[in-house]
Design an enzyme around this catalytic site. Structure first.
Site, short mmCIF file in Angstrom:
data_model
loop_
_atom_site.label_atom_id
_atom_site.label_comp_id
_atom_site.label_asym_id
_atom_site.label_seq_id
_atom_site.Cartn_x
_atom_site.Cartn_y
_atom_site.Cartn_z
N LYS A 191 21.57 -2.54 93.39
CA LYS A 191 20.81 -3.80 93.40
C LYS A 191 19.39 -3.65 92.81
CE LYS A 191 22.20 -7.03 95.77
NZ LYS A 191 23.37 -7.84 95.42
N CYS A 384 -12.79 27.17 81.74
CA CYS A 384 -13.85 26.17 81.72
C CYS A 384 -14.77 26.35 82.93
CB CYS A 384 -13.26 24.78 81.61
SG CYS A 384 -14.40 23.64 80.82
N GLU A 408 -25.46 21.75 86.61
CA GLU A 408 -24.58 20.67 87.10
C GLU A 408 -24.68 20.59 88.62
OE1 GLU A 408 -20.40 21.20 86.17
OE2 GLU A 408 -19.85 19.28 87.05
N HIS A 510 -9.85 25.18 76.90
CA HIS A 510 -8.64 24.98 77.71
C HIS A 510 -7.40 25.46 76.94
CE1 HIS A 510 -10.37 22.60 81.01
NE2 HIS A 510 -11.26 22.27 80.12
N GLU A 512 -4.60 26.11 78.00
CA GLU A 512 -3.35 25.57 78.55
C GLU A 512 -2.81 24.39 77.73
OE1 GLU A 512 -6.35 25.30 79.91
OE2 GLU A 512 -6.62 23.45 81.06
N1 GLN Z 1 -17.98 20.80 84.97
C1 GLN Z 1 -18.06 21.77 83.91
C2 GLN Z 1 -18.68 21.18 82.66
O1 GLN Z 1 -18.72 19.99 82.49
C3 GLN Z 1 -16.70 22.33 83.60
C4 GLN Z 1 -15.78 21.33 83.00
C5 GLN Z 1 -14.34 21.73 83.04
O2 GLN Z 1 -13.96 22.62 83.78
N2 GLN Z 1 -13.49 21.02 82.30
O3 GLN Z 1 -19.14 21.91 81.81
#
Ligand code: GLN
Length: 547
Positions: A191, A384, A408, A510, A512
């Protein structure tokens, strides 16, 4: 031959695996010699998922040309050879944004700007634009996010109805639905599928093929029922049962059902022989591991199963390559608040990976983890944010720079070893404004990373605002933390490696995002290879990990 179009909609519930199914179909079409292009249409109003919390949306997949896109694009990348770019993902936000910009410019002068035709025209032109720069595309696969019946997907459905009308003979609609089994009644229920197809029909879309997600294969009479009630030929009703082995088996299962052959028939394309040799070899390796190891991913968005999708997959690909049965242990970094907790959590772990992330939550715990890995010679892969953590930990505990930090986290830190990229200082908008996409990186000859890549220059994708502060380079290198990779013709740090540790590498990019099951990434391959050599042992024997 005209370019053909496959539209895939989803019905009944979300999370049916539309992206995975579409990617699998893409692989099957490619394995029969077709050249494909892909497009994901997302009905939400954000311009892109870049500003969304990973808990909401999962991973943000970054393309070479610097677009922050839906994680389904990651499936397309891993399963097919389609070129993935900023043109491969369009959201309602982008569609409305460009219509409204045109309206302000006066492009529609005189007319009332409306969903139909202006928004739907814009959607249709995004479909055309998604593959326009590529030559000889045979089939464009277009996935419509969300579930049929959602208010926000209506303009997309209307646009694909019109598109099919305007390109009749060249388009098919595949509707992916769910056929639940009600345990109490002992029955499969069709359904919900009937209703969802009814909603599609109200809009004027009749599916050419229905693909039913289900727990177990559907009996023929259920397929016949769906066929009758949904006006779809029974030979075009397919089931896609749950698979308990690996997602990489989905294409093979679908081809056993002859889904690809049906799609060729519906698109009136001449059927060509299929070649999935490379994929089959990868599956064989995956199913016949010779050794095993455990790698912990320690992150702050662990609770969302797709927040680190590409990292999980890249580790898996490297495991296939190493013929290894890999257990990935996701650990919420907030649970690792002191050395005891870390020691206990990592007792049976061969290596640790800290992936990307933003903000202060969990930050100090990550530093404790990096310290533990450095002091106990446990392989550490920082991606990163993970690279930035590696640098801060080293600054605090090896260089004795107390309170070293990233700006940061602590704007006024006395030792800003990680600081805002200079180009970021003038930026006020958060959306799409990080350092994004592919950049070339030069590797330091003789470094561990250079040996792993066996290349002088590499290209990798980025998504960050903060960078390693080059003013500290000498201090770090004196104590053995080497800047093994820099932006080409620049001093911007891309890779840090600890030369006093068997495998402690951090990358600002990155890796990955480029890994594929049939082509694992060299850093991940080497990381898993090293993890395999690690002995899991109680604390006292830590020094003997690599004996
Ligand atoms: N916060 C960190 C930066 O902006 C790492 C960013 C992340 O891991 N993609 O540089």
């Amino acid at each position: 031959m005209n370019t053909k179009f496959i539209f895939m909609t989803g019905g009944v519930v979300s999370s049916l695996g539309k992206g995975l199914t579409m990617a699998s179909l893409g692989l099957l079409l490619e394995s029969r010699g077709l050249k494909i292009s892909v497009l994901k249409l997302d009905p939400y109003l954000n311009i892109d998922p870049g500003t969304m919390n990973p808990f909401q949306h999962g991973e943000v997949f970054v393309t070479d040309d610097g677009a922050e896109t839906d994680l389904d694009l990651g499936h397309y990348h891993r399963f097919t050879n389609a070129i993935i770019s900023k043109k491969s993902n369009a959201t309602s936000g982008q569609i409305y944004d460009s219509v409204l910009k045109k309206e302000r410019k006066g492009d529609y002068l005189g007319s009332t700007v409306q969903v139909i035709p202006h928004i739907t025209d814009e959607i249709k032109s995004r479909i055309k634009d998604s593959y326009a720069s590529q030559k000889d595309i045979d089939v464009v696969l277009i996935e419509i996010g969300g579930t049929v019946g959602d208010i926000e997907s209506l303009p997309f459905l209307e646009a694909i109805r019109q598109f099919k009308h305007e390109h009749s003979g060249d388009c098919i609609n595949i509707h992916l639905t769910y056929v639940p089994y009600l345990k109490a009644a002992g029955e499969l229920k069709t359904k919900p599928t009937q209703h969802s197809v009814q909603v599609l029909r109200e809009i004027g879309i009749i599916p050419d093929l229905i693909l039913c997600r289900c727990e177990n294969p559907l009996p023929q009479d259920i397929k016949e029922k769906i066929s009758l009630f949904c006006s779809v030929d029974v030979s075009s009703v397919f089931d896609e049962p749950d698979i308990d082995t690996t997602i990489y088996e989905v294409p093979i299962k679908l081809s056993e059902e002859k889904l690809d052959q049906k799609v060729f028939e519906l698109l009136k394309l001449p059927l060509q022989p299929s070649n999935t040799t490379k994929w089959d070899e990868m599956l064989f390796k995956q199913k016949n591991p010779k050794q095993c190891c455990t790698i912990a991913i320690i992150g702050k968005y662990i609770a969302h199963q797709d927040a680190y999708k590409s990292v999980f997959e890249a580790l898996n690909h490297a495991a296939f390559e190493n013929e290894t049965n890999l257990t990935i242990l996701p650990i919420d970094v907030e649970s690792l608040c002191d050395d005891d907790a870390i020691e206990k959590a990592l007792e049976n772990v061969n290596a640790v990976l800290i992936p990307g992330g933003f903000g202060a939550r969990g930050f100090e715990n990550m530093i404790l983890v990096a310290k533990y890995c450095r002091e106990n010679t446990l392989p550490y892969f920082g991606i990163c944010l993970g690279m930035q953590i590696l640098a801060i930990e080293f600054a605090r505990h090896v260089l004795d720079l107390k309170d070293a930090n990233s700006t940061e986290i602590a704007k006024n830190t006395p030792h800003p070893v990680i600081a805002l990229l200079s180009e970021q200082e003038v930026i006020t908008n958060l959306g799409g404004s990080m350092r994004l996409g592919s950049y070339e990186c030069s590797l330091k000859k003789g470094s561990q990373t250079h040996n792993i890549y066996k290349l002088d220059e590499i290209t990798e994708r980025h998504r960050h605002r903060y960078e390693f502060n080059a003013l500290y380079k000498e201090k770090f290198e004196e104590k053995g933390l080497i800047m093994a990779g820099t932006l080409k013709n620049n001093f911007l740090c891309e890779i840090l490696e600890n030369s006093n540790h068997p495998w402690m590498i951090g990358v600002q990019f990155h890796p990955e995002f480029v890994s594929k099951p049939t082509k694992a990434h060299p850093l991940f391959i080497d990381f898993v290879k090293t993890a395999l050599k690690v002995k899991c042992s109680p604390k006292l024997q830590m020094a003997a990990r690599f004996e």
